[in-house]
Design an enzyme around this catalytic site. Structure first.
Site, short mmCIF file in Angstrom:
data_model
loop_
_atom_site.label_atom_id
_atom_site.label_comp_id
_atom_site.label_asym_id
_atom_site.label_seq_id
_atom_site.Cartn_x
_atom_site.Cartn_y
_atom_site.Cartn_z
N LYS A 118 0.86 -1.20 0.00
CA LYS A 118 0.00 0.00 0.00
C LYS A 118 0.89 1.25 0.00
O LYS A 118 1.95 1.23 -0.61
CB LYS A 118 -0.97 -0.05 1.18
CG LYS A 118 -1.71 -1.40 1.24
CD LYS A 118 -2.88 -1.42 2.17
CE LYS A 118 -3.55 -2.78 2.11
NZ LYS A 118 -4.73 -2.88 2.92
N HIS A 167 -8.07 -3.32 -6.22
CA HIS A 167 -8.10 -3.43 -4.76
C HIS A 167 -9.27 -2.61 -4.22
O HIS A 167 -9.62 -1.56 -4.76
CB HIS A 167 -6.77 -2.94 -4.17
CG HIS A 167 -6.65 -3.25 -2.72
ND1 HIS A 167 -7.22 -2.46 -1.75
CD2 HIS A 167 -6.05 -4.28 -2.09
CE1 HIS A 167 -6.96 -3.01 -0.57
NE2 HIS A 167 -6.26 -4.11 -0.75
N GLU A 180 -11.04 -10.71 -1.22
CA GLU A 180 -10.77 -9.86 -0.06
C GLU A 180 -12.05 -9.23 0.46
O GLU A 180 -12.48 -8.19 -0.06
CB GLU A 180 -9.78 -8.75 -0.45
CG GLU A 180 -8.45 -9.25 -0.92
CD GLU A 180 -7.34 -8.27 -0.58
OE1 GLU A 180 -6.39 -8.68 0.07
OE2 GLU A 180 -7.47 -7.09 -0.94
N GLY A 205 -7.48 -4.60 6.80
CA GLY A 205 -6.89 -3.60 7.68
C GLY A 205 -7.66 -3.40 8.98
O GLY A 205 -7.40 -2.46 9.73
N SER A 214 -6.46 -9.08 6.70
CA SER A 214 -5.94 -9.38 8.03
C SER A 214 -5.36 -10.78 8.15
O SER A 214 -5.41 -11.39 9.22
CB SER A 214 -7.02 -9.13 9.10
OG SER A 214 -7.44 -7.77 9.08
#
Ligand code: PGA
Length: 257
Positions: free
Chosen positions: A15, A98, A170, A176, A216
Site C-alpha cells: 500500500k 483493490h 478480499e 486492515g 488481516s
C-alpha cells in the site's frame, strides 16, 4: 478438487508504505527468510519503490509487483503509469481493483476489467481483487456479488490468458481491520469465485486458477486459512511490512500441499 493443480502465491501489498531506502532494507531482511519457499513469493510495492525492490530482490526468489496500472497504453493521463512502463522495470505482477481503489479512487468493475486486459497484454500477471462489503454480506449478496465482480473483471480474458491471472478474494470488512474472515468464510468466498470461473470457462479451467484470500491474514492465522481447499495463498497488507511475520506466512503456504 485438487490443490496440486495450482500454485500458491503469497503476495505482499505494501500500500502507501516504505520509501526506496526502506524498501531495500526490508527486502534484504526478507530474502534469507523466504529463500527456501515452496510457493510463489511476491511483493507489490509503490511505483517509486519498484527500482529499489527489483535491485534488492535480484538473484532471490522474490518477485516484484506494482499496486496499480492504467488501462490505456499511453497518452495524456497525467500521473498515470502504463503496463508497458511497468513491464520494462522488471515487474511481474500488478494488483488490480483493490477495494481501496474501488472505495477511494472511483474504480469500477469496468475499469478493473480494462486494467486487467492491459496488464495481460503487456505480459504482466494481474492479481485481481474482489470482495463484498459488510452491508452486502449482511444483505445476503456475497455469492451474487463475488460471481458478478469475477465475471466482469475477466470479460474478454481468454482461457489461455487466465493462466497468468491470480484472483484475490478480499472481504472489504476484513481489510486492515484486524477482523479476519474465518477459514470457512474464506474458503466459501474463494469457492464462489472458483464457481464463477467454472461457469465462464468450465470446471477444469477453474481448478487451475490461483485464488488467494486477503484481509488481516497474519502469522498466527495464515496456516489455517491456506489449509482450506479453495485458498491458494494470500494477499497480505499489514503483515507484509514485517519480515518475520511475512516469512511465517510464506512458510505456512509452503507446507500446504
Ligand atoms: P491487510 O490488507 O492484510 O492489512 O488486511 C490486505 C489487503 O488489503 O490486501
Amino acid at each position: 478438487m485438487n490443490k496440486t493443480l495450482r500454485k500458491a502465491v503469497i503476495a505482499g501489498n505494501w500500500k502507501m508504505n516504505m520509501t526506496p531506502s526502506q524498501t531495500t532494507a526490508l527486502i534484504n531482511e526478507m530474502k534469507p527468510l523466504v529463500a527456501d519457499a515452496d510457493c510463489e513469493v511476491v511483493l507489490c510495492v509503490p511505483f517509486v519503490d519498484i527500482a529499489a525492490a527489483i535491485e534488492a530482490a535480484k538473484g532471490s526468489n522474490i518477485k516484484i509487483g506494482a499496486e496499480n496500472v492504467h488501462f490505456k497504453a499511453s497518452g495524456a493521463f497525467t500521473g498515470e503509469i502504463s503496463a508497458d512502463m511497468l513491464k520494462e522495470t522488471g515487474v511481474e505482477y500488478v494488483v488490480v481493483g483493490h477495494s481501496e481503489r474501488r472505495q477511494y479512487f472511483g474504480e469500477t468493475d469496468q475499469t478493473v476489467n480494462l486494467r486487467s486486459l492491459a496488464a495481460i497484454k503487456a505480459g504482466l500477471k494481474p492479481i485481481i481483487c474482489v470482495g463484498e462489503t459488510l452491508e452486502q454480506r449482511e444483505l445476503g449478496y456475497t455469492e451474487t456479488l463475488l460471481k458478478y465482480q469475477t465475471k466482469m473483471a475477466l470479460t474478454n480474458v481468454s482461457a489461455e490468458e487466465l493462466k497468468n491471472v491470480v484472483i484475490a478474494y478480499e472481504p472489504v470488512w476484513a481489510i486492515g481491520t484486524g477482523v479476519t474472515a474465518t477459514a470457512d468464510q474464506a474458503d466459501e468466498g474463494n469457492g464462489y469465485v472458483r464457481a464463477a470461473i467454472a461457469e465462464a470457462y468450465g470446471a477444469d479451467v477453474a481448478e487451475t486458477v490461483t485464488i488467494q484470500y486477503g484481509g488481516s491474514m497474519n502469522a498466527a492465522n495464515a496456516a489455517e486459512l491456506v489449509s482450506k481447499v479453495n485458498v491458494d495463498g494470500g494477499l497480505i497488507g499489514g503483515a507484509s511490512l514485517k519480515a518475520a511475520d511475512f516469512s511465517i506466512i510464506v512458510k505456512a503456504a509452503s507446507e500446504q500441499k
